[in-house]
Design a protein around this motif. Sequence first.
Motif, PDB file in Angstrom:
ATOM      1  N   TYR A 158       0.845  -1.181   0.000  1.00 24.35           N
ATOM      2  CA  TYR A 158       0.000   0.000   0.000  1.00 24.35           C
ATOM      3  C   TYR A 158       0.882   1.233   0.000  1.00 24.35           C
ATOM      4  CZ  TYR A 158       0.950  -0.404   5.015  1.00 24.35           C
ATOM      5  OH  TYR A 158       1.563  -0.534   6.225  1.00 24.35           O
ATOM      6  N   SER A 200      -4.005   5.193   3.881  1.00 22.41           N
ATOM      7  CA  SER A 200      -5.140   5.133   2.976  1.00 22.41           C
ATOM      8  C   SER A 200      -5.881   3.820   3.173  1.00 22.41           C
ATOM      9  CB  SER A 200      -4.693   5.272   1.518  1.00 22.41           C
ATOM     10  OG  SER A 200      -3.949   4.145   1.131  1.00 22.41           O
ATOM     11  N   CYS A 201      -7.146   3.838   2.832  1.00 15.79           N
ATOM     12  CA  CYS A 201      -7.987   2.642   2.910  1.00 15.79           C
ATOM     13  C   CYS A 201      -8.835   2.568   1.660  1.00 15.79           C
ATOM     14  CB  CYS A 201      -8.927   2.702   4.100  1.00 15.79           C
ATOM     15  SG  CYS A 201      -8.132   2.553   5.681  1.00 15.79           S
ATOM     16  N   ASN A 202      -9.176   1.367   1.293  1.00 17.60           N
ATOM     17  CA  ASN A 202     -10.083   1.124   0.193  1.00 17.60           C
ATOM     18  C   ASN A 202     -11.075   0.086   0.700  1.00 17.60           C
ATOM     19  OD1 ASN A 202     -11.304   0.893  -2.261  1.00 17.60           O
ATOM     20  ND2 ASN A 202      -9.467   0.278  -3.371  1.00 17.60           N
ATOM     21  N   ASN A 237     -14.996  -1.803   0.419  1.00 19.44           N
ATOM     22  CA  ASN A 237     -16.164  -2.094  -0.402  1.00 19.44           C
ATOM     23  C   ASN A 237     -17.289  -2.593   0.490  1.00 19.44           C
ATOM     24  OD1 ASN A 237     -15.026  -1.673  -3.113  1.00 19.44           O
ATOM     25  ND2 ASN A 237     -13.695  -3.360  -2.547  1.00 19.44           N
ATOM     26  N   THR A 266     -13.847   9.564  -0.608  1.00 19.42           N
ATOM     27  CA  THR A 266     -14.624   9.525  -1.841  1.00 19.42           C
ATOM     28  C   THR A 266     -15.422   8.230  -1.853  1.00 19.42           C
ATOM     29  OG1 THR A 266     -12.948  10.804  -3.016  1.00 19.42           O
ATOM     30  CG2 THR A 266     -14.534   9.594  -4.358  1.00 19.42           C
ATOM     31  N   THR A 300     -17.962   5.908  -3.932  1.00 21.39           N
ATOM     32  CA  THR A 300     -18.433   5.667  -5.293  1.00 21.39           C
ATOM     33  C   THR A 300     -19.582   4.674  -5.230  1.00 21.39           C
ATOM     34  OG1 THR A 300     -16.189   6.033  -6.103  1.00 21.39           O
ATOM     35  CG2 THR A 300     -17.734   4.978  -7.615  1.00 21.39           C
ATOM     36  N   LYS A 311     -18.049   1.872  -2.754  1.00 16.96           N
ATOM     37  CA  LYS A 311     -16.593   1.771  -2.594  1.00 16.96           C
ATOM     38  C   LYS A 311     -16.127   3.068  -1.954  1.00 16.96           C
ATOM     39  CE  LYS A 311     -12.314   1.131  -5.123  1.00 16.96           C
ATOM     40  NZ  LYS A 311     -11.701   0.857  -6.424  1.00 16.96           N
ATOM     41  N   LEU A 321     -12.833   5.250  -0.918  1.00 18.44           N
ATOM     42  CA  LEU A 321     -11.398   5.504  -0.982  1.00 18.44           C
ATOM     43  C   LEU A 321     -11.123   6.581   0.051  1.00 18.44           C
ATOM     44  CD1 LEU A 321      -8.599   5.169  -2.172  1.00 18.44           C
ATOM     45  CD2 LEU A 321      -9.192   6.888  -3.868  1.00 18.44           C
ATOM     46  N   SER A 326      -8.089   8.616   2.072  1.00 20.08           N
ATOM     47  CA  SER A 326      -6.669   8.922   1.967  1.00 20.08           C
ATOM     48  C   SER A 326      -6.318  10.110   2.848  1.00 20.08           C
ATOM     49  CB  SER A 326      -6.331   9.240   0.511  1.00 20.08           C
ATOM     50  OG  SER A 326      -4.964   9.506   0.367  1.00 20.08           O
ATOM     51  N   CYS A 354      -4.901   3.874   9.395  1.00 12.83           N
ATOM     52  CA  CYS A 354      -6.154   4.113   8.704  1.00 12.83           C
ATOM     53  C   CYS A 354      -7.288   4.418   9.658  1.00 12.83           C
ATOM     54  CB  CYS A 354      -6.486   2.896   7.854  1.00 12.83           C
ATOM     55  SG  CYS A 354      -7.831   3.182   6.744  1.00 12.83           S
TER      56      CYS A 354
END
Length: 174
Positions: free
Chosen positions: A62, A67-69, A71, A133, A135, A149, A151, A153, A161
Amino acid sequence: MFRNKSFDGMPNSEGSDGSQQNKARSRRCCRCCTCKCCSIATAVTVVLVFVVLLAVYFGFGYPIHASCNINWVFSQNCSSVNSSLIDQMEMWTSRNNCMDGGQKCLYTFISSSSTELKGTHTTPVAGYVDDMTFTFTDPQDSTTTCNVKLLFSRRSLPRGCGTRTWTLEPTIVT
């Protein structure tokens, strides 16, 4: 301080026109980085630093900043999820929710469309700003579920995170 020294076995330049002396100087190792050994050592050092940086980047998997992502699949349509997230951000804008040391404060709603929602969160103690963000994508059955989703950061130096708790609970976390 280093001195220029000729290698053993170098021809003596006495009585010559100076060309042998110039050749001897070109074979000497000096204190500046003009000799082959200094150039090789510098090149090896640069390559090693580059390899270590790549290993750190790919080894962690990463970015170096936080940051994280994430879902989620919600059991509501995307319009409803979008509205609920905006409402939640607006309920958590005040610093008052931070009094007990929590993170449910200092959220800022920035913009929203049918497919995207943007906002920020400022950490109450250190003041780091986190960009968020969301989505939204409607699966085939868009009246009962919504894929979201996130995002997330951090703009500043990393501290991890963290965990975000929203009042909407996802039905499936991936």
